[in-house]
Write an enzyme that holds these catalytic residues in place. Sequence first.
Site, short mmCIF file in Angstrom:
data_model
loop_
_atom_site.label_atom_id
_atom_site.label_comp_id
_atom_site.label_asym_id
_atom_site.label_seq_id
_atom_site.Cartn_x
_atom_site.Cartn_y
_atom_site.Cartn_z
N GLY A 15 0.84 -1.21 0.00
CA GLY A 15 0.00 0.00 0.00
C GLY A 15 0.87 1.25 0.00
NE ARG A 76 -2.23 -4.42 -0.92
CZ ARG A 76 -1.63 -3.87 0.15
NH1 ARG A 76 -0.52 -4.38 0.61
NH2 ARG A 76 -2.17 -2.82 0.74
CG ASP A 107 3.52 -7.17 7.25
OD1 ASP A 107 2.98 -6.61 6.27
OD2 ASP A 107 2.88 -7.91 8.01
N GLY A 108 4.78 -7.24 4.21
CA GLY A 108 4.76 -8.12 3.03
C GLY A 108 6.00 -7.88 2.17
CB THR A 130 2.80 0.32 6.04
OG1 THR A 130 1.45 0.03 6.45
CG2 THR A 130 3.71 0.04 7.22
CG ASP A 132 -1.88 -0.80 8.31
OD1 ASP A 132 -2.60 0.18 8.00
OD2 ASP A 132 -2.09 -1.95 7.92
CG ASP A 134 1.68 -3.24 10.22
OD1 ASP A 134 2.55 -2.54 9.66
OD2 ASP A 134 0.94 -4.02 9.60
NE ARG A 159 -16.53 14.91 18.64
CZ ARG A 159 -16.96 14.07 19.57
NH1 ARG A 159 -18.17 14.17 20.06
NH2 ARG A 159 -16.17 13.12 20.02
NE ARG A 167 -28.83 10.18 11.94
CZ ARG A 167 -29.05 10.67 10.73
NH1 ARG A 167 -28.08 11.26 10.06
NH2 ARG A 167 -30.24 10.57 10.18
N GLY A 175 -6.11 -0.22 9.15
CA GLY A 175 -5.23 -0.95 10.08
C GLY A 175 -5.63 -2.40 10.01
NE ARG A 176 -3.24 -6.18 5.58
CZ ARG A 176 -2.87 -5.95 4.34
NH1 ARG A 176 -3.61 -6.32 3.34
NH2 ARG A 176 -1.73 -5.35 4.10
CB VAL A 255 -10.18 9.33 2.34
CG1 VAL A 255 -10.52 9.00 3.78
CG2 VAL A 255 -10.03 10.83 2.18
CD GLN A 256 -8.44 5.71 7.30
OE1 GLN A 256 -8.15 5.49 8.46
NE2 GLN A 256 -9.17 4.86 6.60
#
Length: 323
Positions: A15, A76, A107-108, A130, A132, A134, A159, A167, A175-176, A255-256
Amino acid sequence: MDTNIKHIGVFTSGGDSPGMNAALYAISKAAEINNIRLSGIRRGYEGLIDGDFVKLKPNEMQKIVHRGGTVLKTARSSRFLTLEGRKLALDNLLKNKIDALIAIGGDGTFKGLLVFSELCELPFVGIPGTIDNDLAGTDFTLGFDSAVNTAIDNIDKIRDTAESHNRIFLIEVMGRDCGYIAINAGLGVGADAILIPESGQDFVRLLDKIKNYESEDAFIVVVAEGDELGAEITASKIKELNPEVDLRITKLGHVQRGGNPSALDRMLGIRLGAASVTALMNGERNVMAGILDNQLKFTPFDSVVKQHQVNEELYELLKTLNT
Ligand code: F6P
């Protein structure tokens, strides 16, 4: 200093993450200063297999330090998982007389390099890229800070509408396998609950809190995409408990991954990019460059890809703040 390094290949893989272009700029500049030829490899391992090599000119790269995504593109690759694919990749490296590789990815990507090192004797250096966060061996990965900022900006907007309608909102962030984005974005927006894959207790805390929820207010739940229940099941469990609640789910999604890198990610990319070239010149191999306690550190790939635990102190903070 290992003066045998005359030609480096660099690629981005997995990613994309904001800050990758800043790293590519620093790599191109450091290579130029040290009279090292640099070839960009497009589309990660796919480009390695296809021999899709391009020039990276430092004066052009300088103009895209501020841009998200990756100018080298990324992918990938399932072909690299096969021995046949890896042999084609090795042929292309030898044909192009490449002496060393720099890989920017997660990591991949590093698992791929570990397998490749059984076939290819060239030195590899990695840069953690990445959103993430991680990976072990670095406090932060490239793109994480930008992704958290993007998530925070968007949740602040949600918000406004949540409060206007009283609501409950379940907001899924990326964050897989890891709750880092969720914890940081969730605490940063003052979420009422944060659900992450590393915790078995967070749903129990959420149910406890939601019992006292007044329908005169907003209720913000940030859910990591890797959470064991996920946004949909959590929503249906809340509905079972109280069928009257007005509830919506928003998935922030890709979007992140986009947008201009934050100042932190630009600097991280520049520091690690330059360091990766120096590391190769100093004879480092099969290590990832990272920043730990604001110091440059090199960690072997096999230690980097071990399951990264969420920071213990942050995890305790979640419980203390009852989120
Ligand atoms: O790069 C990390 C990540 O954004 C994860 O957070 C997410 O699970 C995954 O990549 C999505 O991958 P893709 O863009 O291939 O769907």
